[in-house]
Scaffold this motif. Structure first.
Motif, PDB file in Angstrom:
ATOM      1  N   THR A 292      -3.576  -2.420  -6.904  1.00  0.00           N
ATOM      2  CA  THR A 292      -4.509  -1.836  -5.739  1.00  0.00           C
ATOM      3  C   THR A 292      -5.765  -2.625  -5.606  1.00  0.00           C
ATOM      4  O   THR A 292      -6.152  -2.909  -4.439  1.00  0.00           O
TER       5      THR A 292
ATOM      6  N   THR B 163       7.671  -3.103  -3.452  1.00  0.00           N
ATOM      7  CA  THR B 163       6.990  -4.117  -4.045  1.00  0.00           C
ATOM      8  C   THR B 163       7.455  -5.345  -4.488  1.00  0.00           C
ATOM      9  O   THR B 163       6.832  -6.230  -4.777  1.00  0.00           O
TER      10      THR B 163
ATOM     11  N   VAL C 206       0.843  -0.972   0.059  1.00  0.00           N
ATOM     12  CA  VAL C 206       0.025  -0.066   0.083  1.00  0.00           C
ATOM     13  C   VAL C 206       0.914   1.174  -0.018  1.00  0.00           C
ATOM     14  O   VAL C 206       0.517   2.281  -0.791  1.00  0.00           O
TER      15      VAL C 206
ATOM     16  N   ARG D 236       2.062   6.929  -6.782  1.00  0.00           N
ATOM     17  CA  ARG D 236       0.925   7.771  -7.102  1.00  0.00           C
ATOM     18  C   ARG D 236       1.124   9.319  -6.745  1.00  0.00           C
ATOM     19  O   ARG D 236       0.852  10.115  -7.400  1.00  0.00           O
TER      20      ARG D 236
ATOM     21  N   LEU E  35       2.429   1.744  -3.530  1.00  0.00           N
ATOM     22  CA  LEU E  35       1.563   2.455  -4.609  1.00  0.00           C
ATOM     23  C   LEU E  35       1.353   3.782  -4.230  1.00  0.00           C
ATOM     24  O   LEU E  35       0.873   4.649  -5.190  1.00  0.00           O
TER      25      LEU E  35
ATOM     26  N   VAL F  19      -8.555   1.025   0.726  1.00  0.00           N
ATOM     27  CA  VAL F  19      -7.344   1.043  -0.110  1.00  0.00           C
ATOM     28  C   VAL F  19      -7.517   2.053  -1.282  1.00  0.00           C
ATOM     29  O   VAL F  19      -6.525   2.812  -1.546  1.00  0.00           O
ATOM     30  N   MET F  20      -8.585   1.883  -1.906  1.00  0.00           N
ATOM     31  CA  MET F  20      -8.499   2.978  -2.799  1.00  0.00           C
ATOM     32  C   MET F  20      -8.569   4.551  -2.552  1.00  0.00           C
ATOM     33  O   MET F  20      -8.241   5.411  -3.029  1.00  0.00           O
TER      34      MET F  20
ATOM     35  N   LEU G 167      -5.190   5.598  -1.957  1.00  0.00           N
ATOM     36  CA  LEU G 167      -4.505   5.977  -3.291  1.00  0.00           C
ATOM     37  C   LEU G 167      -4.901   7.115  -3.577  1.00  0.00           C
ATOM     38  O   LEU G 167      -4.414   8.041  -4.300  1.00  0.00           O
TER      39      LEU G 167
ATOM     40  N   MET H 196      -3.229   0.363 -10.861  1.00  0.00           N
ATOM     41  CA  MET H 196      -4.723   0.180 -10.205  1.00  0.00           C
ATOM     42  C   MET H 196      -4.870  -1.582 -10.144  1.00  0.00           C
ATOM     43  O   MET H 196      -5.906  -1.795  -9.163  1.00  0.00           O
TER      44      MET H 196
END
Length: 326
Positions: A254, A317, A142, A149, A145, A267-268, A271, A251
């Motif tokens: 994600t 990651t 998390v 982003r 990303l 989680v969305m 981001l 995405m």
């Protein structure tokens, strides 16, 4: 926990009311208050809609589904300013806001009619309580990303804020030419969302993020040294290509994290917070650099931020595929 439909429909209704408020606005303070409420409406729509799509996406099709969804997002960002400008030129600025209101009201009515209530939502994640935010932000994937982003959207904010000024001061380009340049990156990225999402489902997502991020960094770097309209033209296309390669893979990962943690909405939202912070911080930091040094160095700073974002995301990651398959 509350379902998706109430948030999406309320956010779209808020957008409709905000469009009317813009027409009635008569001073800066009122305008700032309207923008604040518009931001609340956006927060109710984008992460929730992304979570909705993520929930109903079949396994191993995450990239394609999110890429297809992003076509609407990037398409709107491309067409919206164009239609708004045409309405302003032909009928006046009030009709631009009326167009925004009509579009928002149409979306509200469509969602109100066609989106199912919570009891009938097609969700694929298990019926477990979502993880708390404090747990999610400790998840290294998390964080990876989120930071990518943040770096990517900082570059978007930087380019959107300073490219028009740079193009006008250095090359004396017209407003129409600058508008074309501004639309190019978004349009190019939008066109690539679905095919690159398809690839993200079949190839290494980390590699696509790295390639897209480095292409983005190279495009931003080139903007500091281009000569004339066509140099800026190619630089903006490169910027769009970079985002088109990286964003669907981001995405897709994600969605996998949201499904794996049973916390798709949370989680969305994290981001989306990275997206918003990037759009806020990019222009501010670039403005400080422009005041302290020179305008062209703004793009060098953006390049550094993007390269760091790629490096950190690759580091954090590592082992993602094995974790996702547990």
């Amino acid at each position: 926990l509350k379902g998706r439909k109430p948030f999406i429909t309320t956010g779209l209704l808020a957008y409709f009311l905000v469009s009317i408020a813009y027409i009635l606005s008569r001073n800066v303070n009122f305008f700032i208050a309207i923008r604040f409420f518009q931001g609340i409406g956006s927060a109710m729509i984008l992460p929730v809609a992304q979570a909705y799509v993520g929930e109903i996406t079949p396994k191993h099709k995450e990239g394609f589904a999110m890429g297809l969804f992003n076509v609407s997002l990037y398409g709107g960002l491309s067409v919206g300013p164009l239609v708004g400008g045409m309405l302003n030129d032909s009928l006046g600025i009030q009709f631009s806001f009326l167009g925004m209101g009509a579009d928002s009201l149409s979306g509200f009515l469509l969602c109100l009619i066609f989106l199912p209530p919570r009891a009938h939502e097609r969700i694929r994640t298990a019926a477990k309580p979502p993880l708390r935010y404090i747990v999610l932000i400790r998840n290294k994937y998390v964080c990876a990303l989120f930071l990518f982003r943040l770096a990517y959207t900082a570059c978007i904010g930087l380019v959107w804020a300073f490219l028009p000024l740079y193009a006008h001061e250095r090359f004396k380009l017209s407003s129409s030419a600058i508008g074309v340049l501004g639309m190019l990156g978004v349009l190019t990225s939008g066109l690539l969302q679905t095919p690159m999402g398809f690839l993200a489902d079949r190839f290494n997502k980390r590699a696509l993020i790295a390639i897209g991020g480095l292409v983005t960094a190279g495009a931003v770097f080139s903007l500091a040294y281009v000569q004339g309209f066509w140099g800026l033209f190619l630089g903006n296309i490169g910027f769009g290509i970079g985002g088109g390669i990286a964003v669907p893979a981001v995405m897709a990962m994600t969605v996998i994290i949201g499904r794996h943690t049973d916390s798709m909405g949370s989680v969305m939202a994290i981001l989306t917070m990275g997206h918003s912070l990037g759009m806020l911080m990019g222009p501010i930091l670039a403005g400080i650099m422009a005041d302290a040094f020179q305008l062209g160095l703004v793009f060098i700073g953006g390049t550094v931020v993007m390269v760091i974002g790629v490096a950190v995301s690759l580091l954090l990651t590592s082992g993602f595929q094995a974790w996702a398959e547990k």
